[in-house]
Design an enzyme around this catalytic site. Structure first.
Site, PDB file in Angstrom:
ATOM      1  N   LYS A 171      26.910  11.359 -70.991  1.00 31.01           N
ATOM      2  CA  LYS A 171      27.170   9.933 -70.824  1.00 31.01           C
ATOM      3  C   LYS A 171      26.623   9.064 -71.957  1.00 31.01           C
ATOM      4  O   LYS A 171      25.529   9.279 -72.443  1.00 31.01           O
ATOM      5  CB  LYS A 171      26.565   9.432 -69.497  1.00 31.01           C
ATOM      6  N   SER A 183      22.497   8.882 -69.338  1.00 30.47           N
ATOM      7  CA  SER A 183      22.267   9.071 -67.912  1.00 30.47           C
ATOM      8  C   SER A 183      21.097  10.010 -67.725  1.00 30.47           C
ATOM      9  O   SER A 183      20.897  10.936 -68.513  1.00 30.47           O
ATOM     10  CB  SER A 183      23.532   9.679 -67.297  1.00 30.47           C
ATOM     11  N   LYS A 240      12.160 -26.313 -63.165  1.00 31.76           N
ATOM     12  CA  LYS A 240      11.692 -25.664 -64.397  1.00 31.76           C
ATOM     13  C   LYS A 240      11.984 -24.166 -64.472  1.00 31.76           C
ATOM     14  O   LYS A 240      12.521 -23.671 -65.466  1.00 31.76           O
ATOM     15  CB  LYS A 240      10.198 -25.934 -64.580  1.00 31.76           C
ATOM     16  N   GLN A 255      10.112 -30.095 -58.638  1.00 29.49           N
ATOM     17  CA  GLN A 255       9.342 -29.100 -59.394  1.00 29.49           C
ATOM     18  C   GLN A 255      10.141 -27.807 -59.597  1.00 29.49           C
ATOM     19  O   GLN A 255       9.872 -27.041 -60.517  1.00 29.49           O
ATOM     20  CB  GLN A 255       8.038 -28.811 -58.645  1.00 29.49           C
ATOM     21  N   GLU A 275      27.620  -4.533 -69.688  1.00 27.98           N
ATOM     22  CA  GLU A 275      27.496  -4.543 -68.226  1.00 27.98           C
ATOM     23  C   GLU A 275      26.405  -5.506 -67.758  1.00 27.98           C
ATOM     24  O   GLU A 275      26.589  -6.283 -66.823  1.00 27.98           O
ATOM     25  CB  GLU A 275      27.151  -3.138 -67.717  1.00 27.98           C
ATOM     26  N   THR A 288      48.573  -9.653 -70.186  1.00 26.07           N
ATOM     27  CA  THR A 288      48.430 -10.600 -69.084  1.00 26.07           C
ATOM     28  C   THR A 288      48.376  -9.728 -67.839  1.00 26.07           C
ATOM     29  O   THR A 288      49.000  -8.663 -67.801  1.00 26.07           O
ATOM     30  CB  THR A 288      49.597 -11.601 -68.970  1.00 26.07           C
ATOM     31  N   HIS A 289      47.602 -10.118 -66.851  1.00 23.58           N
ATOM     32  CA  HIS A 289      47.463  -9.330 -65.625  1.00 23.58           C
ATOM     33  C   HIS A 289      46.999  -7.894 -65.931  1.00 23.58           C
ATOM     34  O   HIS A 289      47.286  -6.979 -65.165  1.00 23.58           O
ATOM     35  CB  HIS A 289      48.794  -9.260 -64.860  1.00 23.58           C
ATOM     36  N   ASN A 333       4.898 -38.174 -63.094  1.00 26.65           N
ATOM     37  CA  ASN A 333       6.339 -38.258 -62.850  1.00 26.65           C
ATOM     38  C   ASN A 333       7.133 -38.573 -64.117  1.00 26.65           C
ATOM     39  O   ASN A 333       8.168 -37.959 -64.380  1.00 26.65           O
ATOM     40  CB  ASN A 333       6.636 -39.305 -61.772  1.00 26.65           C
ATOM     41  N   TYR A 380      10.684 -39.901 -57.026  1.00 21.85           N
ATOM     42  CA  TYR A 380      10.229 -38.525 -57.226  1.00 21.85           C
ATOM     43  C   TYR A 380       9.926 -37.860 -55.886  1.00 21.85           C
ATOM     44  O   TYR A 380       9.283 -38.443 -55.010  1.00 21.85           O
ATOM     45  CB  TYR A 380       8.971 -38.497 -58.098  1.00 21.85           C
ATOM     46  N   ASN A 399      26.689   5.034 -72.070  1.00 18.99           N
ATOM     47  CA  ASN A 399      27.109   3.923 -71.213  1.00 18.99           C
ATOM     48  C   ASN A 399      27.012   2.572 -71.898  1.00 18.99           C
ATOM     49  O   ASN A 399      26.046   2.316 -72.618  1.00 18.99           O
ATOM     50  CB  ASN A 399      26.254   3.904 -69.946  1.00 18.99           C
ATOM     51  N   SER A 442       2.147 -25.179 -60.384  1.00 21.32           N
ATOM     52  CA  SER A 442       3.261 -24.892 -61.291  1.00 21.32           C
ATOM     53  C   SER A 442       2.744 -24.344 -62.612  1.00 21.32           C
ATOM     54  O   SER A 442       3.511 -24.128 -63.542  1.00 21.32           O
ATOM     55  CB  SER A 442       4.070 -26.170 -61.535  1.00 21.32           C
TER      56      SER A 442
END
Lengths: 473, 473, 473, 473
Positions: free
Chosen positions: D296, D290, D338, D335, D303, D168-169, D123, D330, D298, D36
């Site tokens: 473009k 682009s 993390k 592990q 996004e 709304t919607h 541990n 444990y 963007n 690790s």
């Protein structure tokens, strides 16, 4: 009627309360696809509770007269009575419980019923209903969690003298009290309760008065409505109030964690009930048999609880996905919150209840546990710590005892079979007392710091937890 | 009876077919918690189909006599008739549809009914039932997918002359045919169908005869059973056959992808129906109104389809989680497969159906699309490609046209307003033909390679796809 | 240069190839946040492969002269050599591997390098690169899956005589061959390979020529490019080709199922290596110890494999979530596909490799397995089936043997200890042969239908699978 | 050494501190698979902090002498200095940061370094390290959340006069203040902060002293260690303390919700920056171009933020899956916590930072917003509420105005174009004042209850939130 029919747009068959600007009826497929009545009807007590409060607030604001208010409240009571008794008949065009109740109210008390929805939208109404539902449901959940803790505590107290092998990596590691092991789950549930209580605090916000999205045109006192409904806060932003489903996700995340805890205990019960472990016997009444194998007694309950963990995780993920990337404010996607919540809640409560009864009925196989705790190399760490007391740095002591274990493994013998001479061949620091010190009992009793498995510690913790349970329930 | 009662263990009230070795009845909570009858009853036609085949295979293997077989088959037909007509009454102790049917069979034809389960376990039985169900359900799903494609193709063909702005990053990018845009979804569904067909191939494995986990003691010819049930393969490992839910997960993963595709189209429909885009009108009959705002016409259907995507993702995840870390072979956790599958399947089919009708009813706002495709800087790439034809390396042409755009933006003017002199102030390579070449029509027609948006390409692709749909349905 | 500087918009410091229309440089935070170079640089061999093919296709289409083509190809080779040797130096403004390579190419061969991107966009370029990467990676995955199967088959063959208890619900159920148990995993992996192969078929589509979204203005022969790159199909819709990440999700779903299978085996290995089961010994070199407990030998490898299952599920879900509700065509969200794919792929391959070696090194504890298979009530079903051969309906036989088991449990005795008299006290159908028939060996050998655990069946299946592995690798 | 070599088991090449009982070295594949170090090295400051406190607690308990303590502390400082300066060289056999630090410590100060791990296990050590890390990381997260809120508040205050259509919607619904819309996100973040603070409370539990699983044999005062490390509580159950990852999941769930909120704002920014909405301009420095289309610009940042939502959901799900069904205590699976935590945390903080700067740089297109808010039928509800003030029940008023809207739609005219005569043809209740009352300004100002969009309400809320931000930061 004649008059109305001459008015523009009036010639069309009207089936929905909002259909004024529509030319065509809702498509049959769409009725089915968008209807929430099959699942949101369970919200009716909350919907009525909210409507009663809204009605009173409208009266107080001078929007409804005293007489109108009385009429509406009487009508709502009649609706409630019909719903409670099962006499309420839902109409085909009822899209949801809110419209069903308003429709019936108007049937019962006439056009005055159409005044109830003044200054209100289904958007703030449903936000309120779900919060009211969750407040109740989380209260019940806390009760279930407490009952589960109580049974674990009782089981722990009744087995304070039982030693078992503690595991890491599913390898026997060090002896622990069986009670200590059970208490680990009580601690987990204690945290679960903490999360539920925090969720309840954030839930304690009254959204009614947010209207469809912008607020209400009527001078209702929202804090009055909140008081009537037992909330201590009102929402501070109308757009947020109708778009927000944080409370639902937070509840689902808390439920997912409860299930995660239950899945761990269930896994252990399945292991413990196996022929290899034989640590416990599950009551016959909690097991089922096989359609084919006559000898089988299967731990179906913990298996199913473990399996249902996926279901609750799935609901959490479902709602998170649904909310992702939704612009403000209300979008119909939000309708998907309810089934996820309802099913998650009932899955967790049922899992808790059945686990509670299962633990209650559990028989602990003391002999097997004692045997398992006594054999193996569970006391190797005690031997290393013995050397530490004789001045050997721990890391070196660890290496020495590792070799002792290797030597025993090669001879297929246990640590218990070692003589002092054997020990001294690994280190001169071993003295006569070594063989006395290194016992299961000693190993348990030396773990006497807070959180350790020493009996007095475990007993004290049981007492403290019992007190917590008494105070809070 | 008297005789039986003297036998050991016989004195206990027996309620389950497997309760011989049990001392206590199943706990009421456990009955409710573990019962699958509320959802697996829909498997009854498949369970009966499997039982008929099993019965015939037992006869062929000499385990059942001709007469016994006839009796059982007649009994099963009677059970089927009761179930189909709704006359079947479920008993409290029925744990699942399998036991309910066996119980009823035995009530109808006596102890001989108890011979049906010879050499069979619910473990291989349910594995068979779910496969039979999925085979049907996936067939129906393929039909729904094809119907959806057909409507998209019809809509595309009917709008072959409509140009719209194509988008990347939700910014207008280049003009494309509206039909080309719709065809993108037909391609996605084409892949979805491919995945479903592959899943059907892997589903085409008959598990019966695997018993509880080890196989069967009876000389049944499993390939015969398979033939009776329309399978081309039999499972090759009994342990695997009763533990395997790959087929369910694979189906759920395919369904999740169908929903993902529908969610993308739904998002576009919501956008296109907004006042800002105004690219399409949704039929009134596919929209609903607001309880508060009289002018609202909301695109509930695509919103709900988009929202239900989370639900299907959730079911996929739920089953993946449930299967994680399960040892062989059958574990009760596996019971959780069914509700996830059933709900995912019906969600996807309903979403497809309603989307199909919605597309059919869609009105395309040609004027708005044309306006949107004509304005803006959608032809900037054409200008750059023009310079390339005059020998300018593309990267350099790109930079030059970028500056042209910047210059236009500063003057708030469109590319269409540029004079040749303007263009030549950026590059001497611009010649008279530049202004002719750079048109929306030219931009469309130049994209004439396979997959491009040129009209002839799009038309050809529609034809090809129409043919595919004819051949395979 | 002097001339250029007088041109409009030219006075600004330019750092990006697309910055012509921009007034300001990219913000430092944005550079870091949007850069994909740290992870997409591993795509460089595929990016170069694609660029070579694109360049040749441009030449064939008459867009590039023979000389230009030669220059560009030489330049690309130089870039490749720099990348392979680690000499390539990335520049701060390189956003991704595509721009880095184009930048370097232009540094090396001058403005002509700017011609390579003619008729191409990063949108179709990256779609190609990821497909090329996955084609390779899935090939390697198939190899890893096959190697894993081979080791399982070898282990199975080497232990054809070893009997173990088969489990359902983690309760001992019926005796099975250890080899049969291992073969269950070979079957699972066989299905995994099928899914990977199906994914490869759907991956076999060449997207280049789709441009940014609408196709290309240049008369490139896309089928020629496809041939050069070893694809058999070209994408049929440009909008779809740049928006589609189905292939990535399909791969992730397949990888999730591989991990699910490995998690099940890992769970079993952890169980089998426990002191309670003692069915196997893991090699020392595949275990690690404890920093505190000298005796510990932990099965870290299967634990980690099991744990990493969540990681791969997470990647699947992440990409599904990312794709949900994205309008066409390319959106920057899609950049998130790569890290998920790369990490999932390397996690699965590493898990397979380490599991392969672990199985290879496994020592099977034959004595313990035999003991476990022999004791308990694993032969109860055989007894019931015995009664069936004597004409008792199975369901009745099941109940009778259930009572026998109950009777034995009460007396704490095993089925083996039963006398004929004992048996006959439960049913008169028991005859002398009963005690001969009901043996572990008999139980195994009677499961002789396809998929059963009888030795000859298992051996035949090993042979068949070995052949499959020979043929396909 | 000569002496040692004669001792049993000593002849083997030793590479790991725990290898005493092992016969073989760890397999190379396993070293890589289980290590690790590549990700947990970032925990080094917390590991050192914990070791310093542990060392002092050992001294206080009489386990270490004053001199030993001083030596160890000096050694740890040297290690810290090496790590901070990058001089620390990791060894091949270092499995994780804990062992690397202990190894180096012992190299620096000799065998006395081996005393540091007395009464401690990795541990409890890693449980401490991750809590310390999270305490810091959540503190930093709270700062990022506050900074984001501040920028939203500033933007809101600076645009208090800007009206926009509320949705709304995604259909225009009612006019709202742009500031009110931004404040909705401030409220969401306020809840996010609440969840983070609650998580910090549950995180405030010191696990050291739990040993491997059972507690410690040494009389360390755990509350002293806790005080040294700034914790107010110590863990109450050693088994739970080393198995618990609730805190990690709770943090991931909170992070997932932050991303969900950011994804909603990002979606809106993408919409608002489109040519169809044109509500805002994003700064050039926050957009990219682009590679193919010169015009473009963007909105990559929103996004990507939206896309990264999936990534954080994935991490939450990954860890939930990993924990499912793990027995105590444990297991190596843990592990996996993390990398999920680290990546989720840095993704969220980076997303917040870049969103903060983006909002800061946003230009609001007042003209477009005003135009959008003024047109359409956004005032329909106001008209209905007007009729209510004239005594019409709301539901009837709703229907009437629905017809008005329908009538206008048919005539393609706006509500603004209606004459009093027009209105009166729908209802006699309309009077002269109707046309005065129904204005955008009136609609805004009438929403004057708490949470409404009236300017004074919004202003008051800004003030209140500014105060909250001042107090708490």
């Amino acid at each position: 009627m004649t008059k109305k029919q001459k008015r523009p747009g009036a010639a069309k068959p009207v089936s929905k309360p909002w259909s004024g600007r529509f030319r065509n009826r809702t498509h049959r497929l769409v009725e089915t696809f968008t209807s929430s009545l099959s699942f949101d009807r369970r919200l009716y007590p909350y919907d009525l509770q909210g409507s009663v409060a809204h009605c009173k607030a409208l009266e107080r604001a001078g929007v409804l007269s005293r007489k109108e208010t009385a009429q509406i409240l009487r009508g709502l009571e009649e609706v409630r009575s019909e719903l409670e008794s099962g006499r309420f008949s839902f109409a085909e065009e009822d899209e949801d419980i809110h419209m069903a109740i308003e429709r019936r109210l108007t049937e019962l008390i006439g056009p005055i019923g159409g005044k109830l929805h003044t200054g209100r939208s289904r958007n703030d109404q449903v936000a309120l209903d779900v919060r009211l539902y969750l407040r109740d449901a989380l209260g019940a959940l806390l009760d279930s969690l407490r009952r589960f803790q109580r049974v674990l505590l009782e089981k722990a107290r009744a087995h304070l003298d039982v030693v078992m092998p503690g595991y890491t990596h599913l390898q026997r590691a060090q002896p622990v009290l069986f009670a200590h092991h059970l208490l680990a789950y009580v601690e987990m549930i204690e945290r679960d309760k903490g999360r539920v209580r925090d969720a309840l605090v954030r839930l304690d916000v009254m959204p009614l008065g947010s209207g469809a999205l912008a607020g209400t045109n009527y001078p209702v006192d929202r804090t009055y409505t909140a008081r009537l409904l037992g909330f201590t806060q009102v929402s501070e932003n109308s757009l947020d109030a109708v778009s927000d489903r944080d409370f639902a996700i937070e509840v689902l995340a808390s439920l997912a964690m409860v299930m995660m805890h239950l899945s761990r205990l269930s896994e252990e019960l399945v292991l413990w009930a196996s022929q290899e472990f034989q640590f416990v016997d599950l009551p016959d009444s909690f097991c089922t048999g096989s359609s084919m194998m006559p000898q089988k007694k299967n731990p179906d309950v913990p298996e199913l609880v473990r399996g249902k963990t996926g279901r609750v995780y799935g609901h959490l993920l479902a709602l998170l996905t649904t909310l992702k990337g939704l612009p403000l404010s209300y979008n119909r996607d939000l309708q998907e919150d309810k089934e996820a919540l309802f099913d998650a809640m009932s899955t967790v409560v049922a899992s808790l209840e059945v686990s509670t009864e299962l633990i209650k009925g559990l028989t602990v196989n003391r002999a097997m546990l004692a045997k398992a705790a006594g054999s193996g190399y569970l006391l190797a760490t005690e031997l290393a710590d013995y050397l530490v007391t004789k001045g050997v740095p721990f890391r070196q002591a660890h290496v020495t005892i590792g070799r002792v274990v290797r030597w025993c493994l090669d001879r297929k013998q246990d640590l218990r079979d070692l003589t002092l001479a054997d020990l001294r061949s690994f280190s001169d620091r071993f003295e006569k007392d070594a063989l006395d010190v290194v016992t299961v009992e000693g190993a348990i009793e030396r773990k006497a710091q807070i959180g350790g498995t020493a009996r007095k510690r475990v007993e004290a913790r049981i007492k403290a937890l019992e007190k917590v349970l008494t105070l809070r329930s």
